[in-house]
Design a protein around this motif. Structure first.
Motif, mmCIF file in Angstrom:
data_model
loop_
_atom_site.group_PDB
_atom_site.id
_atom_site.type_symbol
_atom_site.label_atom_id
_atom_site.label_comp_id
_atom_site.label_asym_id
_atom_site.label_seq_id
_atom_site.Cartn_x
_atom_site.Cartn_y
_atom_site.Cartn_z
ATOM 1 N N LEU A 46 -117.809 -62.393 7.225
ATOM 2 C CA LEU A 46 -117.224 -63.522 7.953
ATOM 3 C C LEU A 46 -116.076 -63.045 8.836
ATOM 4 C CD1 LEU A 46 -117.108 -66.549 8.540
ATOM 5 C CD2 LEU A 46 -115.692 -66.804 6.488
ATOM 6 N N GLN A 47 -115.258 -62.148 8.312
ATOM 7 C CA GLN A 47 -114.121 -61.630 9.087
ATOM 8 C C GLN A 47 -114.591 -60.867 10.328
ATOM 9 O OE1 GLN A 47 -110.781 -62.375 8.376
ATOM 10 N NE2 GLN A 47 -110.619 -61.612 10.476
ATOM 11 N N GLN A 48 -115.720 -60.192 10.223
ATOM 12 C CA GLN A 48 -116.260 -59.471 11.385
ATOM 13 C C GLN A 48 -116.595 -60.436 12.519
ATOM 14 O OE1 GLN A 48 -119.464 -57.330 9.439
ATOM 15 N NE2 GLN A 48 -118.307 -55.416 9.516
ATOM 16 N N LYS A 52 -114.597 -60.582 16.166
ATOM 17 C CA LYS A 52 -115.295 -60.454 17.442
ATOM 18 C C LYS A 52 -114.996 -61.657 18.336
ATOM 19 C CE LYS A 52 -117.256 -57.226 17.768
ATOM 20 N NZ LYS A 52 -116.727 -55.934 18.240
ATOM 21 N N VAL A 53 -114.902 -62.838 17.752
ATOM 22 C CA VAL A 53 -114.527 -64.024 18.526
ATOM 23 C C VAL A 53 -113.108 -63.853 19.068
ATOM 24 C CG1 VAL A 53 -114.092 -66.519 18.450
ATOM 25 C CG2 VAL A 53 -116.112 -65.577 17.311
ATOM 26 N N GLU A 55 -111.598 -61.064 19.817
ATOM 27 C CA GLU A 55 -111.658 -60.107 20.935
ATOM 28 C C GLU A 55 -112.126 -60.800 22.207
ATOM 29 O OE1 GLU A 55 -113.554 -56.206 20.305
ATOM 30 O OE2 GLU A 55 -113.557 -56.716 18.163
ATOM 31 N N SER A 56 -113.154 -61.629 22.073
ATOM 32 C CA SER A 56 -113.663 -62.363 23.219
ATOM 33 C C SER A 56 -112.603 -63.327 23.753
ATOM 34 C CB SER A 56 -114.938 -63.129 22.831
ATOM 35 O OG SER A 56 -115.466 -63.796 23.950
ATOM 36 N N LEU A 57 -111.899 -63.965 22.848
ATOM 37 C CA LEU A 57 -110.846 -64.906 23.222
ATOM 38 C C LEU A 57 -109.724 -64.198 23.988
ATOM 39 C CD1 LEU A 57 -109.543 -67.702 23.169
ATOM 40 C CD2 LEU A 57 -108.784 -67.216 20.825
ATOM 41 N N ALA A 58 -109.364 -62.999 23.585
ATOM 42 C CA ALA A 58 -108.321 -62.253 24.299
ATOM 43 C C ALA A 58 -108.740 -61.990 25.747
ATOM 44 C CB ALA A 58 -108.015 -60.946 23.574
ATOM 45 N N LYS A 59 -109.997 -61.639 25.934
ATOM 46 C CA LYS A 59 -110.504 -61.426 27.296
ATOM 47 C C LYS A 59 -110.537 -62.741 28.077
ATOM 48 C CE LYS A 59 -111.298 -57.010 27.327
ATOM 49 N NZ LYS A 59 -110.687 -56.133 28.343
ATOM 50 N N ALA A 60 -110.924 -63.818 27.410
ATOM 51 C CA ALA A 60 -110.956 -65.121 28.068
ATOM 52 C C ALA A 60 -109.545 -65.567 28.474
ATOM 53 C CB ALA A 60 -111.603 -66.158 27.152
ATOM 54 N N LYS A 156 -121.988 -60.431 20.900
ATOM 55 C CA LYS A 156 -121.906 -59.672 19.647
ATOM 56 C C LYS A 156 -121.520 -60.574 18.484
ATOM 57 C CE LYS A 156 -120.964 -55.271 21.865
ATOM 58 N NZ LYS A 156 -119.983 -54.237 22.176
ATOM 59 N N ALA A 157 -120.609 -61.507 18.731
ATOM 60 C CA ALA A 157 -120.224 -62.463 17.683
ATOM 61 C C ALA A 157 -121.405 -63.344 17.293
ATOM 62 C CB ALA A 157 -119.043 -63.326 18.151
#
Length: 179
Positions: A46-48, A52-53, A55-60, A156-157
């Motif tokens: 679950l933590q993985q 990943k979400v 990481e995506s949020l940081a880019k967003a 990936k998420a």
């Protein structure tokens, strides 16, 4: 054109791997399914997804800073980020629920945890697909590498989350149905 297709299908068929037929009796198939589907429903798994979400949020977030006010289609950057915030929040709330109830170690084993696992990752996947939609629009309108990266990190998420959905469903059903 038809000849090329026919040739391709002939080559493809000749390289196919032939597998033996499935056993005729259902009990043989059920023996293969005896692996515990709950074992994959770990806090780490679950933590993985959550990581990943994030990481995506940081880019967003970077895309919003660059394009969320003055971009050609500023709303696309904002909506990508907002859907990622929702997905992350849903997963964090679920993670908190599992910990609070003490049903996350070493993996989810009860019906309530498994049912909610399947539902929570399903909601998150839907939100991640929506985020990807808006990331695509931001890439198209802003040529944003951050939106592009966000799209791929969301993919990936999604892969990680989807891989947990079916075992969660099987773990839940196992409480009610012997297969």
């Amino acid at each position: 054109m038809i000849f090329k297709l026919s040739l391709f299908l002939t080559i493809l068929a000749s390289s196919a791997i032939l597998l033996p037929p499935l056993p005729a009796d259902a009990t043989s198939v059920r023996v293969l399914a005896k692996a515990d589907p709950c074992e994959s429903l770990t806090p780490k798994a679950l933590q993985q997804v959550i990581d990943k979400v994030a990481e995506s949020l940081a880019k967003a977030e970077s895309d919003v800073i660059a394009n969320g006010t003055t971009g050609k289609y500023a709303t696309s950057a904002i909506l990508n980020r907002d859907y990622l915030v929702e997905a992350r929040q849903k997963l964090l709330e679920f993670q908190s629920f599992l910990k609070k109830e003490g049903i996350d170690q070493p993996f989810v084993t009860n019906a309530s945890g498994a049912y909610n696992f399947q539902g929570s990752v399903g909601v998150a996947v839907s939100q991640l697909f929506s985020a990807q939609h808006w990331a695509m629009i931001s890439v198209a309108n802003h040529k944003s590498s951050d939106a592009f990266d966000s799209f791929n990190l969301s993919a990936k998420a999604i892969d990680l989350a989807v891989a947990l959905g079916a075992p969660a469903g099987r773990c839940y059903m196992r409480s009610y149905f012997v297969y």
